[in-house]
Design a protein around this motif. Structure first.
Motif, PDB file in Angstrom:
ATOM      1  N   GLU A 269      28.573  54.784 -10.607  1.00 18.62           N
ATOM      2  CA  GLU A 269      29.527  54.272  -9.641  1.00 18.62           C
ATOM      3  C   GLU A 269      29.242  54.835  -8.245  1.00 18.62           C
ATOM      4  O   GLU A 269      29.352  54.137  -7.253  1.00 18.62           O
ATOM      5  CB  GLU A 269      30.947  54.645 -10.073  1.00 18.62           C
ATOM      6  N   LYS A 270      28.840  56.101  -8.176  1.00 18.62           N
ATOM      7  CA  LYS A 270      28.567  56.727  -6.893  1.00 18.62           C
ATOM      8  C   LYS A 270      27.233  57.461  -6.987  1.00 18.62           C
ATOM      9  O   LYS A 270      27.186  58.688  -7.148  1.00 18.62           O
ATOM     10  CB  LYS A 270      29.689  57.696  -6.514  1.00 18.62           C
ATOM     11  N   PRO A 271      26.116  56.736  -6.912  1.00 17.82           N
ATOM     12  CA  PRO A 271      24.813  57.393  -7.026  1.00 17.82           C
ATOM     13  C   PRO A 271      24.593  58.379  -5.890  1.00 17.82           C
ATOM     14  O   PRO A 271      25.008  58.157  -4.752  1.00 17.82           O
ATOM     15  CB  PRO A 271      23.820  56.227  -6.960  1.00 17.82           C
ATOM     16  N   VAL A 272      23.941  59.490  -6.220  1.00 16.07           N
ATOM     17  CA  VAL A 272      23.590  60.495  -5.223  1.00 16.07           C
ATOM     18  C   VAL A 272      22.181  60.182  -4.750  1.00 16.07           C
ATOM     19  O   VAL A 272      21.219  60.358  -5.489  1.00 16.07           O
ATOM     20  CB  VAL A 272      23.651  61.914  -5.821  1.00 16.07           C
ATOM     21  N   THR A 273      22.053  59.685  -3.538  1.00 13.19           N
ATOM     22  CA  THR A 273      20.751  59.269  -3.038  1.00 13.19           C
ATOM     23  C   THR A 273      20.252  60.221  -1.956  1.00 13.19           C
ATOM     24  O   THR A 273      21.031  60.885  -1.273  1.00 13.19           O
ATOM     25  CB  THR A 273      20.793  57.837  -2.479  1.00 13.19           C
ATOM     26  N   VAL A 274      18.940  60.260  -1.825  1.00 15.04           N
ATOM     27  CA  VAL A 274      18.280  61.020  -0.768  1.00 15.04           C
ATOM     28  C   VAL A 274      17.535  60.015   0.088  1.00 15.04           C
ATOM     29  O   VAL A 274      16.711  59.244  -0.422  1.00 15.04           O
ATOM     30  CB  VAL A 274      17.307  62.056  -1.348  1.00 15.04           C
ATOM     31  N   ASP A 275      17.811  60.003   1.380  1.00 13.74           N
ATOM     32  CA  ASP A 275      17.230  59.015   2.281  1.00 13.74           C
ATOM     33  C   ASP A 275      16.298  59.687   3.286  1.00 13.74           C
ATOM     34  O   ASP A 275      16.451  60.865   3.615  1.00 13.74           O
ATOM     35  CB  ASP A 275      18.333  58.265   3.032  1.00 13.74           C
ATOM     36  N   VAL A 276      15.357  58.899   3.784  1.00 15.12           N
ATOM     37  CA  VAL A 276      14.475  59.344   4.859  1.00 15.12           C
ATOM     38  C   VAL A 276      15.069  58.849   6.172  1.00 15.12           C
ATOM     39  O   VAL A 276      15.221  57.650   6.372  1.00 15.12           O
ATOM     40  CB  VAL A 276      13.048  58.793   4.673  1.00 15.12           C
ATOM     41  N   GLN A 277      15.411  59.774   7.036  1.00 14.81           N
ATOM     42  CA  GLN A 277      16.066  59.400   8.290  1.00 14.81           C
ATOM     43  C   GLN A 277      15.430  60.152   9.451  1.00 14.81           C
ATOM     44  O   GLN A 277      15.700  61.329   9.661  1.00 14.81           O
ATOM     45  CB  GLN A 277      17.562  59.706   8.225  1.00 14.81           C
ATOM     46  N   GLY A 278      14.551  59.466  10.177  1.00 13.22           N
ATOM     47  CA  GLY A 278      14.021  60.024  11.411  1.00 13.22           C
ATOM     48  C   GLY A 278      12.805  60.914  11.269  1.00 13.22           C
ATOM     49  O   GLY A 278      12.043  61.077  12.215  1.00 13.22           O
ATOM     50  N   GLU A 279      12.618  61.548  10.118  1.00 14.25           N
ATOM     51  CA  GLU A 279      11.456  62.405   9.892  1.00 14.25           C
ATOM     52  C   GLU A 279      11.147  62.409   8.401  1.00 14.25           C
ATOM     53  O   GLU A 279      11.998  62.107   7.574  1.00 14.25           O
ATOM     54  CB  GLU A 279      11.720  63.829  10.373  1.00 14.25           C
ATOM     55  N   PRO A 280       9.909  62.729   8.053  1.00 12.45           N
ATOM     56  CA  PRO A 280       9.551  62.746   6.620  1.00 12.45           C
ATOM     57  C   PRO A 280      10.434  63.702   5.822  1.00 12.45           C
ATOM     58  O   PRO A 280      10.936  64.699   6.362  1.00 12.45           O
ATOM     59  CB  PRO A 280       8.091  63.205   6.632  1.00 12.45           C
ATOM     60  N   MET A 281      10.604  63.396   4.553  1.00 11.46           N
ATOM     61  CA  MET A 281      11.429  64.201   3.655  1.00 11.46           C
ATOM     62  C   MET A 281      10.568  64.681   2.490  1.00 11.46           C
ATOM     63  O   MET A 281       9.789  63.900   1.924  1.00 11.46           O
ATOM     64  CB  MET A 281      12.601  63.376   3.136  1.00 11.46           C
ATOM     65  N   ILE A 282      10.715  65.956   2.126  1.00 14.95           N
ATOM     66  CA  ILE A 282      10.039  66.521   0.962  1.00 14.95           C
ATOM     67  C   ILE A 282      11.114  67.001   0.000  1.00 14.95           C
ATOM     68  O   ILE A 282      11.981  67.795   0.374  1.00 14.95           O
ATOM     69  CB  ILE A 282       9.112  67.676   1.348  1.00 14.95           C
ATOM     70  N   PHE A 283      11.071  66.522  -1.219  1.00 16.26           N
ATOM     71  CA  PHE A 283      12.129  66.807  -2.195  1.00 16.26           C
ATOM     72  C   PHE A 283      11.464  67.275  -3.488  1.00 16.26           C
ATOM     73  O   PHE A 283      10.713  66.529  -4.113  1.00 16.26           O
ATOM     74  CB  PHE A 283      12.960  65.552  -2.436  1.00 16.26           C
ATOM     75  N   ARG A 284      11.751  68.506  -3.894  1.00 11.40           N
ATOM     76  CA  ARG A 284      11.197  69.071  -5.120  1.00 11.40           C
ATOM     77  C   ARG A 284      12.130  68.782  -6.278  1.00 11.40           C
ATOM     78  O   ARG A 284      13.336  68.989  -6.199  1.00 11.40           O
ATOM     79  CB  ARG A 284      11.022  70.574  -4.960  1.00 11.40           C
ATOM     80  N   SER A 285      11.565  68.304  -7.379  1.00 13.67           N
ATOM     81  CA  SER A 285      12.353  68.038  -8.584  1.00 13.67           C
ATOM     82  C   SER A 285      11.409  67.866  -9.749  1.00 13.67           C
ATOM     83  O   SER A 285      10.185  67.877  -9.589  1.00 13.67           O
ATOM     84  CB  SER A 285      13.205  66.775  -8.411  1.00 13.67           C
ATOM     85  N   PHE A 286      11.954  67.691 -10.944  1.00 10.41           N
ATOM     86  CA  PHE A 286      11.171  67.184 -12.052  1.00 10.41           C
ATOM     87  C   PHE A 286      11.048  65.670 -11.878  1.00 10.41           C
ATOM     88  O   PHE A 286      11.915  65.043 -11.272  1.00 10.41           O
ATOM     89  CB  PHE A 286      11.832  67.466 -13.398  1.00 10.41           C
ATOM     90  N   VAL A 287      10.001  65.097 -12.426  1.00  6.40           N
ATOM     91  CA  VAL A 287       9.816  63.657 -12.398  1.00  6.40           C
ATOM     92  C   VAL A 287       9.308  63.207 -13.760  1.00  6.40           C
ATOM     93  O   VAL A 287       8.278  63.705 -14.228  1.00  6.40           O
ATOM     94  CB  VAL A 287       8.818  63.228 -11.299  1.00  6.40           C
ATOM     95  N   ASP A 288      10.023  62.303 -14.385  1.00  6.54           N
ATOM     96  CA  ASP A 288       9.584  61.757 -15.666  1.00  6.54           C
ATOM     97  C   ASP A 288       8.744  60.520 -15.428  1.00  6.54           C
ATOM     98  O   ASP A 288       9.194  59.563 -14.785  1.00  6.54           O
ATOM     99  CB  ASP A 288      10.792  61.400 -16.543  1.00  6.54           C
TER     100      ASP A 288
END
Length: 489
Positions: A269-288
């Protein structure tokens, strides 16, 4: 130059805290899977269509040069529907099959600057167009619901009620793409229309671009003046060259009605999103990814709609995508599991090291790295915030930088600090098949994406353990020791 532990990356990792969570790639706001109870339109010949014009045929394979406008070449055979209008306009193509509600999916290929469309019930056009890399989208772009038309309206406003795609995930000319359209036909009682036609969802290359769009009447160029409960699929054939394969449909359509304020297909219902706004974004996480979890992933969102996943444990580029950046909802749902999901149209690559020491170009690429061969050293950020990944590979200092200036491609530069004392190779692509298109251009996995390499680098196309590989020797020159190539999609 900024240190690899920039304030931006530190703040992000503090925000994540102990909940550093994994990733499952999925379509933005979409459910994956085949159409329920799907039927396939026969493409062994043209018998599924009414009186096909001379520009339509079936073929075993097609090629559309990325640089040549409105040009497709074909090889004799069957399985692919192709329209090559030539100098004169062709004719539209109608199916013998007629439909009401329909869940329709198909693969398609378009050359540069081509223009076509698919009309549901012969009346409501979903646009097919070469919209690769375009930033400002209109109803006339790929996947858009074309406008209705009324020349009694004020000048400059003849077109109305069209719906533009909400983001651009179009691929380059000559690559296969996929579209899925879920459509509810207008409803009638006693000969009177009681419900308008509705697009429940349009997904392009796995990403929802339009949903819950009501259509008051036929779009411009409708084959019929009226609306009806049934009608044929109509494919525009009088404009540009286009090819189709794997045309499947189901008449089993069910969708909840909404007021348009939320996505019909969202699982959260309320997804938590990470957006790129104005400069590159680096996001560390696990990825399946299929068959494994990448536990040391750096998800990088560049400007111009381009993102990629980089495995810090081996220097592998494991996926690329266009569209949104990340859905981090799994990191916060319940106890979280460390996972984030790409929000765009994902192309999976190989999660293996991109560099290897080979005695010659015939030696097999190693499946794994020996202990101690690869040591990650983090990354530096340039003034624009783009990372260069650092590592030590067999005693050599490696720099790996990926950039995009045009929103169409990803430029990768792998270099060595100082001369390379070993025979190092870079693997630019690996897939079931790789086609050499000439002039340093290669198509990977049956025209899923391109790789462009300067011919002076002398790339080697060879058979590998699971298909074909494209490798490049990394040689010492007076300009340094480096390899550069582009991934285009």
């Amino acid at each position: 130059m900024q240190n690899k532990y920039s304030p931006r990356s530190i703040a992000l990792q503090l925000l994540l805290g102990a909940a550093c969570i994994p990733f499952v790639a999925s379509a933005q706001g979409g459910r994956q899977g085949q159409n329920r109870q799907a039927q396939t339109i026969n493409l062994t010949d043209l018998s599924a269509f009414k009186s096909p014009g001379a520009t339509w045929s079936v073929a075993a394979s097609v090629t559309a040069d990325r640089e040549k406008a409105n040009t497709i070449t074909k090889k004799d055979g069957s399985g692919i529907l192709v329209n090559i209008p030539g100098k004169e306009h062709g004719q539209d193509l109608f199916t013998n099959m007629e439909h009401g509600d329909i869940d329709l999916s198909f693969d398609f290929m378009m050359p540069k600057e081509s223009n076509s469309g698919v009309y549901l019930q012969g009346r409501y056009e979903i646009q097919l167009l070469d919209s690769w890399g375009k930033k400002a989208l209109s109803p006339g772009d790929l996947g858009g619901i074309y406008e209705r038309w009324d020349e009694n309206r004020p000048a400059g406003r003849f077109g109305y009620d069209g719906v533009a795609p909400r983001l651009n995930v179009s691929r380059a000319p000559g690559l296969w793409q996929n579209m899925r359209i879920v459509f509810q036909a207008p409803k009638f009682e006693g000969g009177k229309k009681v419900a308008n036609a509705r697009i429940i969802r349009i997904a392009l290359n796995g990403v929802t671009i339009i949903e819950n769009a009501e259509m008051q009447g036929p779009t411009r160029g409708s084959a019929f003046a009226d609306e009806a409960a049934m009608g044929p699929i109509r494919i525009q054939g009088d404009h540009g060259a286009v090819a189709f394969r794997n045309i499947r449909y189901s008449n089993n359509v069910a969708a909840a009605q909404t007021d348009g304020t939320r996505q019909v297909w969202d699982q959260n219902e309320k997804p938590v999103t990470v957006d790129v706004q104005g400069e590159p974004m680096i996001f560390r996480s696990f990825v399946d990814i299929p068959g494994k979890r990448v536990t040391h992933a750096a998800n990088v969102g560049l400007l111009n709609n381009i993102s990629f996943g980089y495995d810090l444990s081996n220097g592998g580029l494991f996926q690329i995508w266009k569209g949104g950046f990340l859905d981090a909802s799994p990191m916060w749902l319940s106890r979280g599991d460390g996972n984030s999901r790409a929000l765009g149209s994902v192309i999976s690559l190989n999660d293996m090291s991109s560099i290897a020491v080979l005695s010659d170009a015939n030696v097999s690429w190693p499946d794994t790295l020996a202990k101690g061969d690869f040591q990650p050293k983090g990354y530096d950020l340039d003034e624009a915030g783009v990372p260069t990944f650092k590592s030590i590979f067999k005693g050599l200092a490696i720099n790996d930088k990926l950039t995009s200036d045009d929103g169409k491609s990803l430029l990768r530069t792998i270099s060595v600090d100082g001369p390379a004392s070993k025979a190092i190779y870079v693997r630019a692509a690996a897939g079931t098949d790789i086609a050499d298109l000439g002039n340093g251009m290669y198509a990977v996995n049956n025209f899923t994406y391109y790789v462009q390499i300067d011919k002076s680098l002398k790339p080697v196309l060879r058979n590998g353990a699971k298909g074909q590989e494209l490798i490049i020797p990394l040689k010492n020159t007076d300009k340094g020791t480096s390899v550069q190539y582009s991934i285009i999609w």
